[in-house]
Structures are given as C-alpha cells and as structure tokens.
Scaffold this active site. Structure first.
Site, PDB file in Angstrom:
ATOM      1  N   CYS A 178       0.829  -1.214   0.000  1.00  0.00           N
ATOM      2  CA  CYS A 178       0.000   0.000   0.000  1.00  0.00           C
ATOM      3  C   CYS A 178       0.859   1.259   0.000  1.00  0.00           C
ATOM      4  O   CYS A 178       0.485   2.270  -0.597  1.00  0.00           O
ATOM      5  CB  CYS A 178      -0.897   0.021   1.239  1.00  0.00           C
ATOM      6  SG  CYS A 178      -2.094  -1.317   1.295  1.00  0.00           S
ATOM      7  N   SER A 227       9.339   2.909   7.161  1.00  0.00           N
ATOM      8  CA  SER A 227       7.892   2.696   7.131  1.00  0.00           C
ATOM      9  C   SER A 227       7.139   3.925   7.615  1.00  0.00           C
ATOM     10  O   SER A 227       7.691   4.787   8.305  1.00  0.00           O
ATOM     11  CB  SER A 227       7.510   1.494   8.008  1.00  0.00           C
ATOM     12  OG  SER A 227       8.059   0.308   7.493  1.00  0.00           O
ATOM     13  N   GLY A 239     -18.021  -0.135  16.483  1.00  0.00           N
ATOM     14  CA  GLY A 239     -17.046   0.633  15.713  1.00  0.00           C
ATOM     15  C   GLY A 239     -15.821  -0.187  15.352  1.00  0.00           C
ATOM     16  O   GLY A 239     -15.519  -1.204  15.978  1.00  0.00           O
TER      17      GLY A 239
END
EC number: 1.2.1.70
Length: 421
Positions: A50, A109, A191
């Site tokens: 990603c 990262s 949630g």
C-alpha cells in the site's frame, strides 16, 4: 555488476501515483519474467504494498539499469516518465544496500517499527524465487536483509511499544491485570476501533467477548468475529459484574454509564479491578467514574497520549537501529570487496599449484619411483611450501580489497605473479 533499487513510497508519492504503479500479486510472475528477460538483467525483485512500490535489479556493467526500469514501467503501467519521474527515487550500489536494509528493518515505514513490511518483503522474495528471477547475488542480499531486520528487532525496542490506539488499550490492560488470560471483555457499540481492540485482547488471551449494540443484528455479526456472545442492549449494565474489560464506542450522544451505576458494579465484583476504555466521541462513560477505587478509565485522548509517548520512545530506538543498519552495510560492502578479489586469489592458487605439480613431476622422473610413504611426505612438504608462499599475497589481497585506494596494490600482486586480468 550493477545494483539498482527504483521506486516510490508514501514519502515521495501520493496514493494516486502509488496505485498507478502497484502490481497485483497475480501479475507478479509475468512482470518478473518480462523484467528478467531484458538484456543484461541478472536478477529482479518487485515489492508492491500500500505504501511503496520498488523494483530491485542486478545487471551487467554494460547496460543502464535506469533505462531498463523506465522502459519496463512504460510497458506495464499507463504512466509517463514525466508524470512519475518527480516521485521516483533511485538508489545504486552501497546506497541501494543501505535502503534495502532500512526498509526491511522498518526504518522507512510510515509507522517506524511496524512488522508488516518484513513479511511483505519475504512474499516479494518468494515470488521472485518461484519464477527464477532470483538466483545469485541479489538472492543473498535479500536474505541478508531479513537477518538485519531480525537483529534490529532483537537488539532494540523498536517494535515493542504500542503505536495504535487499539493496541495501546491492550498494553494498558496488561499493566492493570498482568496476564489477560481468562479475562472477559464487553464491547458496547460496533465501531472499527473497538473491533480492533477486542481482536488484540482476544489474541492476548482474553477468554470471552460479549457484544452489545442498539441494533442487535450488528451485535450478532460482530460477536461471530470473536466466537463471542451477543447481548441485548437493555441488559448490558446487568452483565457488567462479569466483565473485566469494557470497550465503549457507541454513537450515543450522551453518557451510557454513570458513576452511581459503576459503584454498584464494583461492589458486585467485590472490588476486583475493572478496565474501562472509552473510545467514543462524544464520550460514553461519565469521567467521574475514574474517581472510584479499582476502576481504571481511559478515553481516546488518554490512549493517544500513550501512543504519542511510545512513538517518541520508538524514535529513540530508531537511532540505535540506524547505527546497526550502517554497521551491517559496512560488513556487506567488505564482503563484496573480498568477493571482487576472489578470482585473483583463485588464479594465484592455481598458478602456484601448477608450478608445484610440475616440479613434483620432475622429481619423480629423476629420483623415483617413491614409496607411498615418501610420496605422501613430498606432497605434504611441497603443499606446505606453496601455502606459506601464498599466505602473504592472499592476506594482502583481502586487506586491500576493503580499501578505496587498494587497486594499485592488487594490480602490483597481479603483475608480480604474472596473473591475467
């Protein structure tokens, strides 16, 4: 041989650019085969996540690896060099090794110290191995990067502290209870953050999860994720004496748990400690509950402060990790330099052995035949002499190989022993 790593990451390119360059897992074999088939390419790896897309290549000295990568991207992706050029980074030689080791160690990262990138690198490595795109020096370099990442994680605390709100909740729970084994969790609301927190708690040993929600069907669906038990919303306060950890994230515009209710719960629990995590906005739990003994209430800001503190500590550990990576790069470069003189050493050893064998043959013709014992003694004697003669120049070759100004000394040894380039 040339080494090049070309790519984009979250630091150099927005998501619109990264997604244009991304490779789906099922397309990797064909892409790697195409890359490996390019003239002069020895090995190739494609890492696609990603947050980054990277192409690593080793090539023959005569070709331009940058041109190979640019042409490859133009064939496989609907992008122009002009559009992606400003976002690309290119690392060669030592810089490429340093970059790879930093990526593997999670120093490059988005969240420094996260472990996912190492797993993603291993997947990219396996894909390249499976289709024959890795079979030499780059193969060894990738393997070494895994060892470097392991060393960084074992010798620093870079991956030990929670840096997500959901995992910070687990870290705090451990401090309160010690072990989470056989602890009971209740989730109020459905949630995503409460789901993540419950998932972490379950993996850490929590034995059972109750789930409640104003819409009971959502409670049923979430309970299935944890092999838990859905609870009717109207009954959840009655269940609290059985609960060690409460995660509240309902969308209610008011408090759903008040101090007087919590006082009764703690009494029913005989003052056993209870951990309340309020990650709802607006808050679900009356803050005054924190005044009660044996109740530990943390809201979203409290958890975020834990995360921020841990991030600061991680960055301190990252400084130590950077030193380890640099040390490992230096070691790798030294090995590469020694590898460069290996052909010279082999040539020297072969030449000396040829001289020894020739002289031994002359002795046999003049003084032979010898007994087996005599033959063995002569072999040992002459090999010992040759080894002693070779020791000095071989040691010097290895010593000079690691020095930037070592080329003249290596050339002198070649000339002295009449070794061909």
């Amino acid at each position: 041989m040339k080494l090049l790593i070309t790519g984009v990451s979250h630091k150099t390119a927005p998501v619109e650019v990264r997604e244009c360059l991304a490779f789906r897992e099922e397309t990797l074999p064909a892409a790697l085969a195409d890359l490996k088939a390019c003239e002069g390419v020895s090995e190739a790896v494609i890492l696609s996540t990603c947050n980054r897309v990277e192409i690593s290549l080793t090539t023959e000295d005569a070709v331009d690896p940058r041109e190979i990568v640019d042409n490859f991207l133009s064939r496989h992706k609907a992008v122009s060099s002009a559009s992606i050029g400003p976002h690309l980074y290119r690392h060669e030689g030592r810089d490429a090794i340093h970059h790879l080791f930093r990526v593997a160690a999670s120093l490059d990262s988005m969240v420094v110290g996260e472990p996912q990138i190492l797993g993603q690198l291993k997947v990219a490595y396996a894909a390249a191995k499976d289709c024959g795109a890795l079979c030499g020096w780059l193969d060894g370099l990738m393997s070494r990067s895994f060892s470097v990442a392991k060393r960084v994680r074992s010798e620093t605390g870079i991956g030990q502290m929670a840096v997500s709100v959901s995992y910070a909740a687990v870290e705090l729970a451990r401090k309160i209870f010690g072990s989470l084994t056989n602890r009971t969790v209740m989730i109020v609301g459905a949630g995503k953050m409460s789901e993540l927190a419950a998932r972490h708690l379950r993996r850490s040993g929590a034995s059972h999860v109750f789930v409640t929600n104003r819409t009971h069907e959502r409670a049923v669906d979430m309970a299935k994720l944890f092999q838990g038990t859905p609870v009717e919303y109207a009954r959840f306060t009655a269940m609290l004496p059985e609960v060690d950890i409460l995660i509240a994230s309902s969308g209610a515009p008011h408090y759903i748990l008040h101090k007087d209710e919590m006082q009764r719960v703690i009494s029913a629990r005989r003052n056993k400690p209870m951990f309340l995590i309020d990650i709802a906005v607006p808050r679900n739990i009356e803050p005054a509950i924190n005044d009660l003994d044996n109740v530990f209430l943390y809201d979203i800001d409290d958890l975020q402060e834990v995360v921020n503190s841990n991030l600061r500590e991680r960055m301190k550990e990252a400084d130590h990790a950077e030193l380890l990576v640099t040390e490992e790069v230096d070691r790798m470069m030294a090995r590469m330099k020694v590898a460069e003189v290996t052909p010279v050493i082999v040539s020297l050893q072969e030449q000396l052995e040829q001289i020894r064998s020739g002289e031994m043959e002359k002795v046999r013709r003049r003084f032979g035949p010898f007994t087996a014992q005599q033959e063995e003694a002569l072999e040992a004697l002459t090999r010992g002499i040759i080894n002693k003669v070779a020791h000095g120049p071989i040691s010097e070759l290895r010593s000079q190989a690691g020095k930037p100004d070592g080329a003249p000394a290596i050339a002198a040894i070649r000339k002295a022993f009449h070794l061909q380039d």
